[in-house]
Design a protein around this motif. Structure first.
Motif, PDB file in Angstrom:
ATOM      1  N   ALA A 460      -9.317  25.230 -55.385  1.00  0.00           N
ATOM      2  CA  ALA A 460      -8.032  24.765 -54.864  1.00  0.00           C
ATOM      3  C   ALA A 460      -7.591  25.622 -53.677  1.00  0.00           C
ATOM      4  O   ALA A 460      -7.061  25.099 -52.687  1.00  0.00           O
ATOM      5  CB  ALA A 460      -6.981  24.801 -55.971  1.00  0.00           C
ATOM      6  N   ARG A 461      -7.773  26.935 -53.777  1.00  0.00           N
ATOM      7  CA  ARG A 461      -7.373  27.806 -52.688  1.00  0.00           C
ATOM      8  C   ARG A 461      -8.225  27.559 -51.435  1.00  0.00           C
ATOM      9  O   ARG A 461      -7.714  27.574 -50.310  1.00  0.00           O
ATOM     10  CB  ARG A 461      -7.461  29.272 -53.134  1.00  0.00           C
ATOM     11  N   GLU A 462      -9.527  27.311 -51.621  1.00  0.00           N
ATOM     12  CA  GLU A 462     -10.397  27.032 -50.468  1.00  0.00           C
ATOM     13  C   GLU A 462     -10.022  25.718 -49.800  1.00  0.00           C
ATOM     14  O   GLU A 462     -10.121  25.577 -48.570  1.00  0.00           O
ATOM     15  CB  GLU A 462     -11.863  27.026 -50.916  1.00  0.00           C
ATOM     16  N   ILE A 463      -9.564  24.743 -50.598  1.00  0.00           N
ATOM     17  CA  ILE A 463      -9.086  23.491 -50.010  1.00  0.00           C
ATOM     18  C   ILE A 463      -7.861  23.748 -49.141  1.00  0.00           C
ATOM     19  O   ILE A 463      -7.735  23.203 -48.033  1.00  0.00           O
ATOM     20  CB  ILE A 463      -8.780  22.459 -51.116  1.00  0.00           C
ATOM     21  N   GLU A 464      -6.958  24.582 -49.637  1.00  0.00           N
ATOM     22  CA  GLU A 464      -5.784  24.936 -48.829  1.00  0.00           C
ATOM     23  C   GLU A 464      -6.199  25.606 -47.526  1.00  0.00           C
ATOM     24  O   GLU A 464      -5.654  25.334 -46.450  1.00  0.00           O
ATOM     25  CB  GLU A 464      -4.862  25.865 -49.622  1.00  0.00           C
ATOM     26  N   VAL A 465      -7.181  26.507 -47.621  1.00  0.00           N
ATOM     27  CA  VAL A 465      -7.667  27.199 -46.434  1.00  0.00           C
ATOM     28  C   VAL A 465      -8.281  26.204 -45.449  1.00  0.00           C
ATOM     29  O   VAL A 465      -8.035  26.268 -44.238  1.00  0.00           O
ATOM     30  CB  VAL A 465      -8.697  28.281 -46.827  1.00  0.00           C
ATOM     31  N   LEU A 466      -9.070  25.247 -45.967  1.00  0.00           N
ATOM     32  CA  LEU A 466      -9.701  24.264 -45.105  1.00  0.00           C
ATOM     33  C   LEU A 466      -8.650  23.436 -44.369  1.00  0.00           C
ATOM     34  O   LEU A 466      -8.794  23.143 -43.170  1.00  0.00           O
ATOM     35  CB  LEU A 466     -10.617  23.356 -45.930  1.00  0.00           C
ATOM     36  N   ARG A 467      -7.588  23.049 -45.064  1.00  0.00           N
ATOM     37  CA  ARG A 467      -6.535  22.280 -44.414  1.00  0.00           C
ATOM     38  C   ARG A 467      -5.905  23.067 -43.261  1.00  0.00           C
ATOM     39  O   ARG A 467      -5.623  22.513 -42.194  1.00  0.00           O
ATOM     40  CB  ARG A 467      -5.463  21.907 -45.439  1.00  0.00           C
ATOM     41  N   LEU A 468      -5.702  24.342 -43.481  1.00  0.00           N
ATOM     42  CA  LEU A 468      -5.088  25.171 -42.436  1.00  0.00           C
ATOM     43  C   LEU A 468      -6.058  25.389 -41.265  1.00  0.00           C
ATOM     44  O   LEU A 468      -5.642  25.411 -40.101  1.00  0.00           O
ATOM     45  CB  LEU A 468      -4.651  26.498 -43.032  1.00  0.00           C
ATOM     46  N   VAL A 469      -7.332  25.566 -41.575  1.00  0.00           N
ATOM     47  CA  VAL A 469      -8.329  25.687 -40.509  1.00  0.00           C
ATOM     48  C   VAL A 469      -8.326  24.429 -39.646  1.00  0.00           C
ATOM     49  O   VAL A 469      -8.397  24.488 -38.414  1.00  0.00           O
ATOM     50  CB  VAL A 469      -9.735  25.927 -41.108  1.00  0.00           C
ATOM     51  N   ALA A 470      -8.210  23.267 -40.304  1.00  0.00           N
ATOM     52  CA  ALA A 470      -8.198  22.001 -39.575  1.00  0.00           C
ATOM     53  C   ALA A 470      -6.992  21.884 -38.662  1.00  0.00           C
ATOM     54  O   ALA A 470      -7.007  21.137 -37.675  1.00  0.00           O
ATOM     55  CB  ALA A 470      -8.234  20.831 -40.550  1.00  0.00           C
ATOM     56  N   GLN A 471      -5.899  22.624 -38.983  1.00  0.00           N
ATOM     57  CA  GLN A 471      -4.720  22.640 -38.127  1.00  0.00           C
ATOM     58  C   GLN A 471      -4.849  23.617 -36.974  1.00  0.00           C
ATOM     59  O   GLN A 471      -3.978  23.688 -36.115  1.00  0.00           O
ATOM     60  CB  GLN A 471      -3.477  23.015 -38.935  1.00  0.00           C
ATOM     61  N   GLY A 472      -5.939  24.384 -36.955  1.00  0.00           N
ATOM     62  CA  GLY A 472      -6.144  25.337 -35.875  1.00  0.00           C
ATOM     63  C   GLY A 472      -5.507  26.693 -36.127  1.00  0.00           C
ATOM     64  O   GLY A 472      -5.356  27.486 -35.187  1.00  0.00           O
ATOM     65  N   SER A 474      -5.100  30.530 -37.116  1.00  0.00           N
ATOM     66  CA  SER A 474      -5.929  31.740 -37.074  1.00  0.00           C
ATOM     67  C   SER A 474      -6.003  32.352 -38.457  1.00  0.00           C
ATOM     68  O   SER A 474      -5.245  31.975 -39.372  1.00  0.00           O
ATOM     69  CB  SER A 474      -5.344  32.749 -36.092  1.00  0.00           C
ATOM     70  N   ASN A 475      -6.910  33.310 -38.636  1.00  0.00           N
ATOM     71  CA  ASN A 475      -6.992  34.005 -39.934  1.00  0.00           C
ATOM     72  C   ASN A 475      -5.657  34.637 -40.305  1.00  0.00           C
ATOM     73  O   ASN A 475      -5.231  34.580 -41.463  1.00  0.00           O
ATOM     74  CB  ASN A 475      -8.084  35.082 -39.882  1.00  0.00           C
ATOM     75  N   ARG A 476      -4.996  35.235 -39.325  1.00  0.00           N
ATOM     76  CA  ARG A 476      -3.710  35.887 -39.601  1.00  0.00           C
ATOM     77  C   ARG A 476      -2.669  34.856 -40.031  1.00  0.00           C
ATOM     78  O   ARG A 476      -1.902  35.084 -40.984  1.00  0.00           O
ATOM     79  CB  ARG A 476      -3.218  36.630 -38.362  1.00  0.00           C
ATOM     80  N   GLU A 477      -2.647  33.706 -39.362  1.00  0.00           N
ATOM     81  CA  GLU A 477      -1.677  32.671 -39.711  1.00  0.00           C
ATOM     82  C   GLU A 477      -1.961  32.072 -41.078  1.00  0.00           C
ATOM     83  O   GLU A 477      -1.037  31.751 -41.841  1.00  0.00           O
ATOM     84  CB  GLU A 477      -1.691  31.577 -38.639  1.00  0.00           C
ATOM     85  N   ILE A 478      -3.242  31.924 -41.413  1.00  0.00           N
ATOM     86  CA  ILE A 478      -3.603  31.413 -42.735  1.00  0.00           C
ATOM     87  C   ILE A 478      -3.149  32.396 -43.806  1.00  0.00           C
ATOM     88  O   ILE A 478      -2.577  32.002 -44.842  1.00  0.00           O
ATOM     89  CB  ILE A 478      -5.114  31.167 -42.823  1.00  0.00           C
ATOM     90  N   ALA A 479      -3.404  33.669 -43.568  1.00  0.00           N
ATOM     91  CA  ALA A 479      -2.990  34.685 -44.534  1.00  0.00           C
ATOM     92  C   ALA A 479      -1.476  34.661 -44.742  1.00  0.00           C
ATOM     93  O   ALA A 479      -0.986  34.743 -45.896  1.00  0.00           O
ATOM     94  CB  ALA A 479      -3.435  36.060 -44.058  1.00  0.00           C
ATOM     95  N   ALA A 480      -0.729  34.527 -43.663  1.00  0.00           N
ATOM     96  CA  ALA A 480       0.731  34.508 -43.775  1.00  0.00           C
ATOM     97  C   ALA A 480       1.207  33.269 -44.520  1.00  0.00           C
ATOM     98  O   ALA A 480       2.120  33.345 -45.369  1.00  0.00           O
ATOM     99  CB  ALA A 480       1.352  34.555 -42.377  1.00  0.00           C
ATOM    100  N   ALA A 481       0.610  32.107 -44.222  1.00  0.00           N
ATOM    101  CA  ALA A 481       1.037  30.877 -44.871  1.00  0.00           C
ATOM    102  C   ALA A 481       0.772  30.901 -46.365  1.00  0.00           C
ATOM    103  O   ALA A 481       1.540  30.341 -47.158  1.00  0.00           O
ATOM    104  CB  ALA A 481       0.326  29.684 -44.234  1.00  0.00           C
ATOM    105  N   LEU A 482      -0.312  31.558 -46.782  1.00  0.00           N
ATOM    106  CA  LEU A 482      -0.693  31.581 -48.192  1.00  0.00           C
ATOM    107  C   LEU A 482      -0.273  32.866 -48.900  1.00  0.00           C
ATOM    108  O   LEU A 482      -0.581  33.046 -50.093  1.00  0.00           O
ATOM    109  CB  LEU A 482      -2.209  31.389 -48.320  1.00  0.00           C
ATOM    110  N   HIS A 483       0.373  33.748 -48.121  1.00  0.00           N
ATOM    111  CA  HIS A 483       0.853  35.023 -48.697  1.00  0.00           C
ATOM    112  C   HIS A 483      -0.289  35.833 -49.300  1.00  0.00           C
ATOM    113  O   HIS A 483      -0.215  36.333 -50.433  1.00  0.00           O
ATOM    114  CB  HIS A 483       1.938  34.759 -49.759  1.00  0.00           C
ATOM    115  N   ILE A 484      -1.372  35.957 -48.533  1.00  0.00           N
ATOM    116  CA  ILE A 484      -2.504  36.768 -48.951  1.00  0.00           C
ATOM    117  C   ILE A 484      -2.887  37.688 -47.809  1.00  0.00           C
ATOM    118  O   ILE A 484      -2.410  37.529 -46.671  1.00  0.00           O
ATOM    119  CB  ILE A 484      -3.714  35.886 -49.339  1.00  0.00           C
ATOM    120  N   ALA A 485      -3.756  38.642 -48.109  1.00  0.00           N
ATOM    121  CA  ALA A 485      -4.202  39.564 -47.065  1.00  0.00           C
ATOM    122  C   ALA A 485      -5.125  38.846 -46.089  1.00  0.00           C
ATOM    123  O   ALA A 485      -5.826  37.881 -46.458  1.00  0.00           O
ATOM    124  CB  ALA A 485      -4.937  40.748 -47.703  1.00  0.00           C
TER     125      ALA A 485
END
Length: 528
Positions: A460-472, A474-485
């Motif tokens: 489930a978490r990887e699916i969330e990551v994939l959706r964010l990657v598809a939005q363009g 960055s790693n930092r923005e993905i981390a912030a959106a998901l509240h992870i390092a």
């Protein structure tokens, strides 16, 4: 089995399909498209001046249009002898094709691009058996031409005339050394028109007349040569300026004949078999592609018209291959940049050839996309994702599967099981549509694969990551959106890449689109 053709591109005219086939023949001769159409006009104008009745002018027209159809059947053997089969055929128009000039031409092509010592050995071996080898190729050509002519529904007299296409007035031709009036007058006209067109186009009217006069009584009938030379300006009037396609079709003996669906399919199957003879594949390859694609479409409950379009697209998708030398198709080892570019042009050439045929528009649209891939790695246009319809994806899967079954210079053909595994791996890597692959495999007799998640077993978490990657993001923005390092986000991305079989963000984004994940990505504005 083949579809009935209900509702799909009905009303095809045989004259147009045969004229389109002649464009493919032109490419294999090393001539620009419309060479045969233009030479057919020259031939029919000569026949009219010689007073031939309508039925004999019909033989002249179609014998000219498809006269060289058999030569592609021996492309593999011709390439083995002379290297680039297309370049060799193009060069033959510059000589009388007999005696020392023709021998010098053949020797100049033997072993071309080989090391000096190898070329010397091959040349010596060729000289010992030249007539036997060339005779065998010509016999193959004549036999194949007659069979293909019959398969395309042409009158029996056309096929009979094609048996003489390599014979000469002076008896120095092949395969039987027929001479003079032993050769049908229609063939004498066809042979002269074919050569005259090339020299007219490349050197002008005076050059064409000079060549015909120089070969009068040797390659060409004196009677036919005199008719051409005596009225050459009128015979070739306008040929380099007019719309040749329209003008040639206006001369077609059956120009108004419309084919029923079954007749159209039969003619397209003949075209498919013709292409398979040229290319390094087994007879029936194109039919196999067509049947797998159509069967897959039926299993997916696509409309009957789409099933028919896919079937026909499968039959004709490889027509542009005739414009690629067998030296390229059969090369062992990596292709040069120029060779690779030429090979990747074949779907484009298919489109150019068939786009002239009224009523085939939707078939052509699919047929030109058989080498495209949903991640953009295909050719000739590098289309991606939503740019490829369901029909396009099915044809691509069918082409990929049947290509794996075919032997290639660097590998033997795979068995059915290995080909299925390989094509499923392509789907997992995001290059082919997974549902389309399974439908093609089922239509080809394979058991369905055990169903897995459309998300490639992502968490489930990887699916969330994939959706964010598809939005363009960055790693930092993905981390912030998901509240992870950020490091954790990077680890998720790496694992997600591995599961999807992708190597970068572009491919991951395409995989998200194809899996229906991108539309549900988190809105960067925070509004849901």
């Amino acid at each position: 089995m083949h579809p009935s053709g209900n509702g799909a591109d009905v009303g095809l005219r045989r004259a147009e399909l045969l004229a389109a086939t002649s464009l493919a023949i032109d490419l294999g001769l090393g001539q620009p498209m419309e060479h045969m159409l233009r030479s057919s006009l020259i031939a029919t104008r000569i026949a009219e001046r010689m007073g031939l009745p309508a039925e004999r002018r019909a033989i002249v027209y179609y014998a000219n249009l498809v006269g060289w159809i058999g030569c592609h059947a021996d492309s593999q053997e011709l390439s083995a002898l002379f290297g680039d089969d297309i370049a060799f055929r193009a060069d033959t128009y510059g000589v009388d094709m007999a005696g020392l000039p023709f021998l010098r031409l053949m020797v100049s092509h033997v072993g071309r691009n080989s090391p000096g010592w190898e070329r010397g050995v091959r040349t010596a071996a060729f000289l010992l058996t030249a007539r036997h080898q060339v005779g065998r190729l010509i016999q193959s050509h004549c036999t194949s031409a007659g069979v293909l002519s019959d398969r395309m529904g042409l009158d029996r007299e056309v096929g009979q005339a094609l048996a003489y296409i390599f014979e000469r007035w002076d008896g120095r031709g092949m395969p039987d050394g027929a001479r003079g009036d032993q050769i049908p007058l229609e063939v004498h006209i066809v042979r002269l028109a074919d050569v005259a067109e090339v020299h007219l186009r490349t050197g002008g009217l005076l050059r064409a007349v000079d060549v015909i006069r120089a070969r009068r009584g040797t390659q060409f009938s004196p009677e036919v040569a005199d008719v051409f030379a005596g009225d050459a300006a009128a015979i070739v009037d306008g040929l380099l300026e007019i719309d040749v396609w329209t003008a040639a079709l206006a001369q077609a003996p059956d120009r108004h004949r419309t084919l029923h669906a079954d007749e159209a399919d039969e003619l397209l199957r003949a075209v498919a078999d013709f292409v398979d003879l040229k290319c390094p594949c087994t007879p029936g390859y194109s039919r196999g592609v067509a049947e797998s694609a159509a069967g897959a479409a039926r299993s997916m409950r696509m409309p009957a018209a789409d099933v028919t379009r896919l079937y026909r697209a499968g039959l004709v998708h490889g027509l542009g291959r005739l414009g690629v030398s067998n030296q390229i198709w059969s090369k062992r080892g990596p292709l040069s940049t120029a060779e690779l570019e030429r090979l990747r042009m074949y779907p484009y050439l298919t489109g150019r050839i068939l786009s002239r045929v009224a009523g085939l528009e939707s078939v052509v649209s699919i047929a030109t996309k058989g080498e495209e891939r949903i991640d953009g790695s295909g050719f000739p246009r590098g289309l991606v994702g939503a740019e490829l319809s369901s029909a396009d994806r099915l044809l691509a899967a069918a082409v990929a599967y049947h290509q794996l079954l075919e032997p290639r210079p660097d590998r033997p053909g795979l068995d059915n099981s290995a080909a299925a595994q390989a094509i499923r791996a392509e789907a997992r890597a995001g290059r082919l549509d997974a549902d389309g692959v399974e439908a093609v495999l089922a239509a080809s007799g394979h058991r369905p694969a055990r169903r897995t998640s459309r998300d490639g077993n992502l968490t489930a978490r990887e699916i969330e990551v994939l959706r964010l990657v598809a939005q363009g993001r960055s790693n930092r923005e993905i981390a912030a959106a998901l509240h992870i390092a950020e490091k954790t986000a990077r680890n998720h991305i790496e694992r997600m890449y591995a599961k999807l079989g992708v190597r970068n963000r572009t491919q991951a984004s395409l995989a998200a689109i194809d899996r229906g994940l991108a539309p549900f990505a988190i809105d960067p504005t925070g509004n849901g």
